[in-house]
Structures are given as C-alpha cells and as structure tokens.
Design an enzyme around this catalytic site. Structure first.
Site, PDB file in Angstrom:
ATOM      1  N   ILE A 137       0.714  -1.372  -0.018  1.00  0.00           N
ATOM      2  CA  ILE A 137      -0.104  -0.156   0.033  1.00  0.00           C
ATOM      3  C   ILE A 137       0.581   1.129  -0.059  1.00  0.00           C
ATOM      4  CG2 ILE A 137      -1.656   1.409   1.281  1.00  0.00           C
ATOM      5  CD1 ILE A 137      -2.213  -1.572   2.696  1.00  0.00           C
ATOM      6  N   CYS A 138       0.525   2.150  -0.799  1.00  0.00           N
ATOM      7  CA  CYS A 138       1.051   3.627  -0.666  1.00  0.00           C
ATOM      8  C   CYS A 138       0.054   4.560  -1.197  1.00  0.00           C
ATOM      9  CB  CYS A 138       2.233   3.628  -1.781  1.00  0.00           C
ATOM     10  SG  CYS A 138       1.814   3.889  -3.421  1.00  0.00           S
ATOM     11  N   ARG A 139       0.342   5.804  -1.400  1.00  0.00           N
ATOM     12  CA  ARG A 139      -0.378   6.843  -1.640  1.00  0.00           C
ATOM     13  C   ARG A 139      -1.306   6.624  -2.971  1.00  0.00           C
ATOM     14  NH1 ARG A 139      -1.506  11.253  -4.356  1.00  0.00           N
ATOM     15  NH2 ARG A 139       0.459  11.339  -5.508  1.00  0.00           N
TER      16      ARG A 139
END
Length: 98
Positions: A60-62
């Site tokens: 997960i990231c932005r």
C-alpha cells in the site's frame, strides 16, 4: 504481481491479511488501513525479516506507484505480492492512527 482494487482489499480485512504501507511517516499520520504495518519504501531492504514470506503480502502507498516498486523488489526475493491499485487515494474504508 497481483493487483487488487481498494474495495477488494477492504473485502478481505476480516481475513487479517499481511499489509505493508510504504508511505512516509508524515503520510501515514493521516491514517492507515487498520492492521497494516508501516515500513517506509526506503527501509524495505533492511526490514525484510519483518515480512512473513509464507503469507501473501498486500503493498500500500498513496497512489500505487511506490507500493508497486516495493512489490517488485519483494517478488525478486521470493514473496507473494499483491499491489493495491490506486493506493490510499482510492481507499474508502476505515483508517486508524499508525
């Protein structure tokens, strides 16, 4: 690498998946997916021992780009990786403090 939408990840939270959030601390301060572990992208190589190689790992990231890079790195080291497409920008589920 598998790619799941944020809704697909949200639908699997009851299974307690292994999730790694690779955003920086100032980004995670705005909220993380409950149960996700915070390992900033630049720390992934030194912290491989904190990621269970026997379990699928959701990255997960932005927006999904950094998590994809981290996932590619993990795959080269034998991990079974899923990237959350659209990252936290597309997340509509609950968030928690890191």
């Amino acid at each position: 690498m598998k790619i799941w939408t944020a809704d697909e990840v949200n639908s699997r939270l009851n299974d307690s998946p292994q999730m790694i959030d690779v955003r920086e601390s100032e980004e995670t301060a705005q909220g993380m997916i409950p149960g996700a572990k915070h390992i900033p992208l630049g720390e992934i190589p030194q912290r491989l021992g904190e990621i269970d190689k026997n379990k699928e790992v959701i990255m997960i990231c932005r927006s999904g780009a950094r998590s994809e890079r981290a996932g590619e790195f993990l795959e080269k080291h034998g991990y079974n990786v899923v990237n959350m497409d659209g990252g936290m920008i597309s997340w509509n589920g609950k968030t928690a403090a890191p």
